[in-house]
Design an enzyme around this catalytic site. Structure first.
Site, PDB file in Angstrom:
ATOM      1  N   LEU A 350       0.812  -1.223   0.000  1.00 38.71           N
ATOM      2  CA  LEU A 350       0.000   0.000   0.000  1.00 38.71           C
ATOM      3  C   LEU A 350       0.848   1.277   0.000  1.00 38.71           C
ATOM      4  CD1 LEU A 350      -2.202  -2.148   0.933  1.00 38.71           C
ATOM      5  CD2 LEU A 350      -3.304  -0.251   2.077  1.00 38.71           C
ATOM      6  N   GLU A 375      -0.970 -13.580  26.181  1.00 36.47           N
ATOM      7  CA  GLU A 375      -1.277 -15.028  26.181  1.00 36.47           C
ATOM      8  C   GLU A 375      -0.016 -15.846  25.942  1.00 36.47           C
ATOM      9  OE1 GLU A 375      -4.284 -15.960  26.822  1.00 36.47           O
ATOM     10  OE2 GLU A 375      -5.488 -14.183  26.352  1.00 36.47           O
ATOM     11  N   THR A 377       4.326 -14.933  25.401  1.00 40.94           N
ATOM     12  CA  THR A 377       5.073 -14.247  24.345  1.00 40.94           C
ATOM     13  C   THR A 377       5.557 -15.265  23.305  1.00 40.94           C
ATOM     14  OG1 THR A 377       7.211 -14.531  25.427  1.00 40.94           O
ATOM     15  CG2 THR A 377       5.945 -12.572  26.044  1.00 40.94           C
TER      16      THR A 377
HETATM   17  P1  FAD Z   1       8.029 -10.129  30.450  1.00 38.80           P
HETATM   18  O1  FAD Z   1       7.574 -11.437  30.997  1.00 38.80           O
HETATM   19  O2  FAD Z   1       8.636  -9.143  31.365  1.00 38.80           O
HETATM   20  O3  FAD Z   1       9.011 -10.432  29.245  1.00 38.80           O
HETATM   21  C1  FAD Z   1       9.865  -9.434  28.641  1.00 38.80           C
HETATM   22  C2  FAD Z   1      10.629 -10.122  27.529  1.00 38.80           C
HETATM   23  O4  FAD Z   1      11.463 -11.140  28.094  1.00 38.80           O
HETATM   24  C3  FAD Z   1       9.741 -10.832  26.514  1.00 38.80           C
HETATM   25  O5  FAD Z   1      10.293 -10.771  25.248  1.00 38.80           O
HETATM   26  C4  FAD Z   1       9.739 -12.264  26.999  1.00 38.80           C
HETATM   27  O6  FAD Z   1       9.441 -13.211  25.995  1.00 38.80           O
HETATM   28  C5  FAD Z   1      11.156 -12.399  27.491  1.00 38.80           C
HETATM   29  N1  FAD Z   1      11.328 -13.463  28.476  1.00 38.80           N
HETATM   30  C6  FAD Z   1      10.775 -13.547  29.726  1.00 38.80           C
HETATM   31  N2  FAD Z   1      11.148 -14.688  30.310  1.00 38.80           N
HETATM   32  C7  FAD Z   1      11.922 -15.346  29.423  1.00 38.80           C
HETATM   33  C8  FAD Z   1      12.601 -16.602  29.436  1.00 38.80           C
HETATM   34  N3  FAD Z   1      12.554 -17.428  30.481  1.00 38.80           N
HETATM   35  N4  FAD Z   1      13.310 -16.952  28.330  1.00 38.80           N
HETATM   36  C9  FAD Z   1      13.357 -16.151  27.240  1.00 38.80           C
HETATM   37  N5  FAD Z   1      12.740 -14.967  27.172  1.00 38.80           N
HETATM   38  C10 FAD Z   1      12.028 -14.572  28.246  1.00 38.80           C
HETATM   39  N6  FAD Z   1      -2.594 -10.168  31.193  1.00 38.80           N
HETATM   40  C11 FAD Z   1      -3.618 -10.634  31.963  1.00 38.80           C
HETATM   41  O7  FAD Z   1      -3.395 -11.249  33.006  1.00 38.80           O
HETATM   42  N7  FAD Z   1      -4.917 -10.409  31.580  1.00 38.80           N
HETATM   43  C12 FAD Z   1      -5.249  -9.725  30.459  1.00 38.80           C
HETATM   44  O8  FAD Z   1      -6.433  -9.539  30.155  1.00 38.80           O
HETATM   45  C13 FAD Z   1      -4.179  -9.191  29.637  1.00 38.80           C
HETATM   46  N8  FAD Z   1      -4.467  -8.424  28.553  1.00 38.80           N
HETATM   47  C14 FAD Z   1      -3.420  -7.818  27.881  1.00 38.80           C
HETATM   48  C15 FAD Z   1      -3.708  -6.878  26.876  1.00 38.80           C
HETATM   49  C16 FAD Z   1      -2.669  -6.223  26.219  1.00 38.80           C
HETATM   50  C17 FAD Z   1      -2.978  -5.179  25.184  1.00 38.80           C
HETATM   51  C18 FAD Z   1      -1.315  -6.527  26.526  1.00 38.80           C
HETATM   52  C19 FAD Z   1      -0.192  -5.854  25.797  1.00 38.80           C
HETATM   53  C20 FAD Z   1      -1.031  -7.439  27.514  1.00 38.80           C
HETATM   54  C21 FAD Z   1      -2.074  -8.085  28.219  1.00 38.80           C
HETATM   55  N9  FAD Z   1      -1.810  -8.956  29.282  1.00 38.80           N
HETATM   56  C22 FAD Z   1      -2.844  -9.446  30.060  1.00 38.80           C
HETATM   57  C23 FAD Z   1      -0.425  -9.162  29.728  1.00 38.80           C
HETATM   58  C24 FAD Z   1       0.355 -10.183  28.916  1.00 38.80           C
HETATM   59  O9  FAD Z   1      -0.160 -11.469  29.109  1.00 38.80           O
HETATM   60  C25 FAD Z   1       1.827 -10.044  29.293  1.00 38.80           C
HETATM   61  O10 FAD Z   1       2.279  -8.829  28.717  1.00 38.80           O
HETATM   62  C26 FAD Z   1       2.680 -11.213  28.809  1.00 38.80           C
HETATM   63  O11 FAD Z   1       2.421 -12.363  29.558  1.00 38.80           O
HETATM   64  C27 FAD Z   1       4.192 -10.911  28.889  1.00 38.80           C
HETATM   65  O12 FAD Z   1       4.532 -10.393  30.123  1.00 38.80           O
HETATM   66  P2  FAD Z   1       5.395  -9.048  30.224  1.00 38.80           P
HETATM   67  O13 FAD Z   1       4.801  -8.043  29.305  1.00 38.80           O
HETATM   68  O14 FAD Z   1       5.488  -8.698  31.656  1.00 38.80           O
HETATM   69  O15 FAD Z   1       6.810  -9.421  29.640  1.00 38.80           O
END
Ligand code: FAD
Length: 396
Positions: A350, A375, A377
Site C-alpha cells: 500500500l 497469552e 510471548t
Molecule cells: P516479560 O515477561 O517481562 O518479558 C519481557 C521479555 O522477556 C519478553 O520478550 C519475553 O518473551 C522475554 N522473556 C521472559 N522470560 C523469558 C525466558 N525465560 N526466556 C526467554 N525470554 C524470556 N494479562 C492478563 O493477566 N490479563 C489480560 O487480560 C491481559 N491483557 C493484555 C492486553 C494487552 C494489550 C497486553 C499488551 C497485555 C495483556 N496482558 C494481560 C499481559 C500479557 O499477558 C503479558 O504482557 C505477557 O504475559 C508478557 O509479560 P510481560 O509483558 O510482563 O513481559
C-alpha cells in the site's frame, strides 16, 4: 490436456479450497459473525482505534452475546455449546475486523467465563455465567502484574485469611476489559498456593484505572487492577483448583482462539493489499502486474493458507479431545508471527497509504504486536515447543 471447465473457480482468498473442509453449520456460524462485524464493527472501528475508545461497549457485548459468541464453546448456563472449530471461525471473523474486538470476546469467554465454568462453584456459575453469556455482565481476568508477566508463579498479589473471609492486596497490570468489567477473576498467592477469586468489581478496595497511551489494541479497554484490602467471603475462591494449573488452563483456551483470530487480521490485510494493488496505477499499469508485488501477494497467501489449515487441524483435534497445550503453543507462535509478517508485507504494497487508518493494515499490524506478546510471548511459546521436543526446560 488438462480440462478445467468443470472445476470450481479459483478463490484468491481461499486458493486451495479450505472451505471444502467446513461443515454447513460451521459456514453458517462464520457467515453470521461476518454479518455482525460488517454491520456493527467495520464501519466504526478505525475511528474507535484513532480515539482509543470503543463506543457503547456494553451494547456491543450484548449484541455479541445475542449471537451466542460469549462463552460460545462452553456448555450449559446460557452458553451456546458450539464446537471448538466454530469458536475458532468466529474468532477469525472477529479479528478480521479488529484484534481488540476479538480480545473482548476471548477474555470474556475463554478467560473469565472459562475460569468460572471449569473451576467455579455451582453458585459462581449460576450467578455469573448466564449474565456473561448474554453480555449483560462483562468479565476480566487478572494474572499479569506490573513486575510479573511470563513468570506468573512469582506473582505478588496476595490473599490472606481473616476469619472466614479472604483479604486481597496487590496490583494487576494490562488487564483487558478491566475498567468496564462487572466481575474480575483474580489470581493471588495464598498459603495453599495460587488460587483464583471471583471479585465483583463493586467490592470496596477494588478499582480499575484505564491504561492510556497504547499504540496497539486501541479498540480495546486495557486497565490496571488495584486491590487494596479487598475483603471477600470464603465462597469467593474458586474451589476446584490450586496452583498455576488454574490460570494456565484458561490461557490455553484463549490461545486456541488466537491461533484462528490472527489469521483474520492476516486475511483482512491480504485482501486490502490485493484490492489496492489492482487499483493503484504506477508506470501506466496496476502495481499488481509487477512481479515483485505478485511475489508479495503469493507469499502472504501461502502463509495465510498454511495458517488457516493449521488452525483447522488444531480445531479438529480440540473437538476430538486430543489437542495438547504444546500444539496450541505451536499454533499461536506460528500464526501470530506469520500474521504480523503478512501485515508488514501488505503495508509495503500500500506504499504511503499503508500507514493510514483509511486502510485496515497498519491497525492490524499494530494490534498484532500486542497479540504476539499476550497469552504467552512468542519467546515463551518457542521455549514450550522446544521443551516438548527436547525434554529440557530452557526458560527456568
Ligand atoms: P516479560 O515477561 O517481562 O518479558 C519481557 C521479555 O522477556 C519478553 O520478550 C519475553 O518473551 C522475554 N522473556 C521472559 N522470560 C523469558 C525466558 N525465560 N526466556 C526467554 N525470554 C524470556 N494479562 C492478563 O493477566 N490479563 C489480560 O487480560 C491481559 N491483557 C493484555 C492486553 C494487552 C494489550 C497486553 C499488551 C497485555 C495483556 N496482558 C494481560 C499481559 C500479557 O499477558 C503479558 O504482557 C505477557 O504475559 C508478557 O509479560 P510481560 O509483558 O510482563 O513481559
Amino acid at each position: 490436456m488438462m480440462r478445467t471447465s468443470n472445476l470450481p473457480a479459483f478463490e484468491p482468498l481461499d486458493p486451495v479450497g479450505i472451505d471444502d473442509l467446513l461443515t454447513p453449520d460451521e459456514k453458517a456460524v462464520r457467515a453470521s459473525v461476518r454479518h455482525l462485524c460488517a454491520e456493527r464493527v467495520d464501519p466504526f472501528v478505525a475511528d474507535w482505534f484513532e480515539r482509543g475508545v470503543v463506543d457503547d461497549v456494553r451494547g456491543l457485548a450484548e449484541e455479541l452475546g445475542a449471537l451466542g459468541l460469549l462463552g460460545m464453546h462452553l456448555e450449559g448456563y446460557g452458553c451456546a455449546g458450539m464446537s471448538a472449530t466454530e469458536y475458532g471461525l468466529a474468532c477469525l471473523e472477529l479479528e478480521a475486523s479488529d484484534s481488540g474486538i476479538r480480545s473482548l470476546v476471548s477474555v470474556q469467554g475463554s478467560l473469565a467465563m472459562y475460569a468460572i465454568w471449569r473451576w467455579g462453584s455451582e453458585e459462581h456459575k449460576l450467578e455469573w455465567l448466564p449474565r456473561m453469556a448474554s453480555g449483560e455482565a462483562i468479565g476480566c481476568f487478572g494474572l499479569t502484574e506490573p513486575d510479573i508477566g511470563s513468570d506468573p508463579g512469582s506473582m505478588r498479589t496476595r490473599a490472606r485469611r481473616d476469619g472466614s473471609d479472604w483479604v486481597l492486596d496487590g496490583r494487576k497490570m494490562w488487564i483487558t476489559n478491566g475498567s468496564v468489567a462487572d466481575v474480575a477473576v483474580v489470581w493471588a498467592q495464598t498459603d495453599e498456593g495460587v488460587r483464583g477469586f471471583v471479585v465483583p468489581t463493586t467490592t470496596p478496595g477494588f478499582s480499575a484505572p484505564e491504561i492510556k497511551h497504547k499504540q496497539s489494541l486501541r479498540a480495546s479497554v486495557t486497565s490496571e487492577l488495584v486491590l487494596d484490602g479487598v475483603r471477600l467471603p470464603d465462597a469467593a475462591a474458586l474451589p476446584e483448583v490450586r496452583g498455576l494449573r488454574g490460570p494456565l488452563s484458561c490461557l490455553n483456551e484463549a490461545r486456541f482462539g488466537i491461533v484462528w483470530g490472527s489469521m483474520g487480521a492476516a486475511r483482512s490485510s491480504l485482501a486490502a493489499a490485493l484490492s489496492y494493488a489492482g487499483e493503484r496505477i504506477q508506470f501506466g499499469r496496476p502495481v499488481s502486474g509487477f512481479q515483485l508485488t505478485q511475489q508479495k501477494l503469493v507469499e502472504m497467501n501461502l502463509e495465510y493458507t498454511k495458517g488457516v489449515l493449521l488452525a483447522l487441524h488444531l480445531g479438529r483435534r480440540k473437538d476430538a479431545g486430543t489437542l495438547r497445550p504444546e500444539q496450541v503453543s505451536l499454533g499461536k507462535l506460528n500464526n501470530v508471527r506469520e500474521a504480523l509478517e503478512i501485515c508488514r508485507t501488505a503495508r509495503t504494497v500500500l506504499g504511503a497509504n499503508g500507514i493510514s487508518l483509511e486502510y485496515p493494515v497498519i491497525r492490524h499490524m499494530n494490534n498484532l504486536e500486542s497479540v504476539l506478546t499476550y497469552e504467552g510471548t512468542v519467546e515463551m511459546h518457542t521455549l514450550v515447543v522446544g521443551q516438548a521436543m527436547t525434554g529440557q526446560a530452557a526458560f527456568r
